[in-house]
Scaffold this active site. Structure first.
Site, PDB file in Angstrom:
ATOM      1  N   GLU A 329       0.792  -1.359  -0.047  1.00  0.00           N
ATOM      2  CA  GLU A 329      -0.081   0.179   0.105  1.00  0.00           C
ATOM      3  C   GLU A 329       0.747   1.246  -0.129  1.00  0.00           C
ATOM      4  OE1 GLU A 329      -3.982  -1.590   2.002  1.00  0.00           O
ATOM      5  OE2 GLU A 329      -2.686  -0.643   3.488  1.00  0.00           O
ATOM      6  N   VAL A 330       1.909   1.382  -0.825  1.00  0.00           N
ATOM      7  CA  VAL A 330       2.769   2.576  -0.788  1.00  0.00           C
ATOM      8  C   VAL A 330       1.936   3.805  -1.822  1.00  0.00           C
ATOM      9  CG1 VAL A 330       4.862   3.582  -1.653  1.00  0.00           C
ATOM     10  CG2 VAL A 330       4.757   1.031  -0.724  1.00  0.00           C
TER      11      VAL A 330
END
Length: 530
Positions: A329-330
């Site tokens: 989840e960057v």
């Protein structure tokens, strides 16, 4: 009709043997259980026969028996009683974790090729005792059926993950979970120690990580809600406390795998040291949950050096062979306009933020490899757009280092097939099947039990690449220990059987019957369950 005494005794023994057989319920279900005739009376005065190199296991068993009988068995090197034996010749038959548990008319023996196997044999013996053993008044003896159990696990990776970044629980809760993992023969404690909402591990070179990053002023009450608890939340583990927990786990043959999130889920660290981030706006630890905006500025050599410094202390603390770096989840948006990152991508000829993340991940992977360990990360580390967020698909040029372990949690199951075909080891924790924060309506016990880490249709030649599975206790919306336990139990027992028991031996009805005894044990030991 008058029955002879000998016939009456034989009838009673036969009936008792049948009853005892029904009472032998073990989770996870062993590979094979063969019953004999008659029974053995286990009494408190029994001795434990053990070699010196099984001192940990013998002491553990003595404590178990002492709590139920009110007296501690003697541990001796010779004699009769409960024999704990190491036999290297069993390695080819039982592997590193298998065991043979035999209950005969004159005693009990547990044989294995390793200390771990002996320990797991002890856990099966524990579950053969009454479910309130050690939690009620001491008893004089316990009657066990004559039997032989031969048992080996299906997968080498059988994990439980606890997220303490979002809500800190503390050492006693962790030890309580390690005890339950041991009972269920789970061998990997995945410890999620850093995230946006809290940094929970002391790093001596960077004290602000815990001075500032372990504290938040407030906490979001529920998903997408503006309501807050209006109370601060804080907590972290000193390195000495972590050493104590690692030793506690080791005595129970559990490896602790630390997770230090990078390059995303980084805002607690950035709040402590603002120069680590990309936005320049992160000044305090977030009170809300979800996918956050700021990430580490991995275009800056100083930031990468910081992360390696952190890993140096982490790898010195944790003796296990795996370090988890998250990688999920960057938020790529700030990277696309940050001057350091734009310049770095141009210098390294990286065509997309996904390529940048893989480039960075490989640098970290190589660093961990050089320390004699392996890197593990959530499956975004392969560069796939599993969230469907990218407006247009770019040609990905970077390839993840082959030594990395891919921890699958989301996306098309074909991504697992592709990963193993390309030579990667995979741990399957598909969120639909393994996330303990999900409600029982969304993830009922039956679905947890039915999960198979090996995807349907995967060629047999790739099965060995599936190391096993993990079940995850994410704690955003689980603030208390009681609420957490009700999410974990009884589903943890189902995942233990997923990891250990061969598919042809699984039976949900049998599992539910066995669970009745385990629920008594949990209730007596103060564990809440659904």
């Amino acid at each position: 009709m008058k029955l002879s005494n000998s016939f009456f005794i034989a009838l009673v023994l036969s009936v008792f043997s049948m009853q005892a057989r029904e009472e032998v319920t073990i989770i996870p279900q062993p590979t094979s259980v063969a019953y004999g005739e008659g029974s053995f009376q286990l009494k408190g005065k029994i001795s434990i026969i053990s070699a010196e190199n099984l001192e940990n296991e013998a002491s553990y068993l003595a404590k178990v028996l002492q709590t139920g009988f009110g007296q501690s068995p003697r541990i001796k090197s010779k004699g009769k009683g409960i024999g704990l034996f190491l036999e290297e010749s069993l390695l080819s038959e039982l592997g590193e974790e298998g065991y043979i548990l035999s209950v005969g008319k004159k005693g009990i023996t547990i044989k294995a090729a390793t200390n771990t196997g002996v320990f797991y044999g002890i856990q099966s013996l524990r579950q053969m005792l009454p479910p309130d053993f050690g939690y009620a008044a001491p008893v004089e003896g316990v009657t066990l059926p004559i039997l032989e159990i031969s048992d080996t696990p299906r997968f080498p990776w059988r994990a439980f993950m606890l997220d303490e970044s979002r809500h800190f629980k503390g050492s006693e809760t962790v030890k309580k979970m390690l005890d339950q993992m041991a009972l269920l023969k789970m061998n990997t404690f995945h410890w999620h120690l850093t995230d946006d909402q809290g940094w929970r591990i002391e790093i001596k070179k960077y004290p602000k990580l815990t001075e500032i990053g372990s504290k938040r002023k407030n906490t979001q009450v529920s998903r997408k809600s503006e309501e807050r608890t209006k109370e601060p939340h804080e907590g972290f583990y000193t390195q000495e406390e972590i050493k104590e927990i690692i030793a506690y786990a080791k005595a129970r043959h559990i490896t602790v795998v630390p997770e230090i999130e990078m390059p995303g889920h980084a805002m607690a660290a950035i709040a402590a040291y603002h120069w680590l981030g990309t936005l320049g706006t992160t000044t305090e630890v977030p009170a809300v949950f979800g996918k956050m905006d700021d990430s580490f500025n991995i275009g800056d050599e100083k930031v990468v050096r910081f992360l390696k410094d952190v890993l140096d202390e982490v790898m010195a603390l944790f003796p296990g062979s795996v370090v988890h770096i998250g990688g999920d989840e960057v938020n790529y948006t700030p990277w696309e306009t940050h001057q350091d990152i734009v310049s770095f991508m141009k210098e390294k000829n990286l065509g997309s933020p996904a390529d940048l993340q893989i480039y960075f991940t490989n640098e970290i992977s190589n660093y961990i490899d050089n320390a004699g360990k392996r890197m593990m990360g959530w499956n975004e580390i392969m560069g796939d757009d599993i969230h469907g967020e990218r407006e247009q698909e770019t040609v990905q040029t970077e390839k993840l280092a082959k030594s990395a372990i891919v921890h699958f949690w989301k996306g098309d199951l074909q991504l697992i097939n592709r990963a193993v075909q390309e030579g990667y080891d995979v741990v399957n924790s598909n969120h639909w099947d393994t996330y303990l924060d999900y409600t029982y309506q969304r993830l009922p016990l039956s679905k947890s039990y039915a999960f198979d880490p090996i995807p349907k249709g995967l060629d047999q030649k790739y099965h060995a690449r599936i190391l096993g599975s993990g079940t995850q206790m994410w704690s955003e919306w689980i603030p208390t220990v009681e609420s957490m336990e009700k999410q974990i139990f009884p589903r943890l027992a189902a995942y233990a059987e997923v990891g250990w028991t061969q598919t042809h031996n699984k039976d949900f009805d049998r599992f539910q019957r066995a669970l009745d005894d385990l629920k008594i044990t949990w209730a007596k030991s103060g564990i809440s369950f659904h």
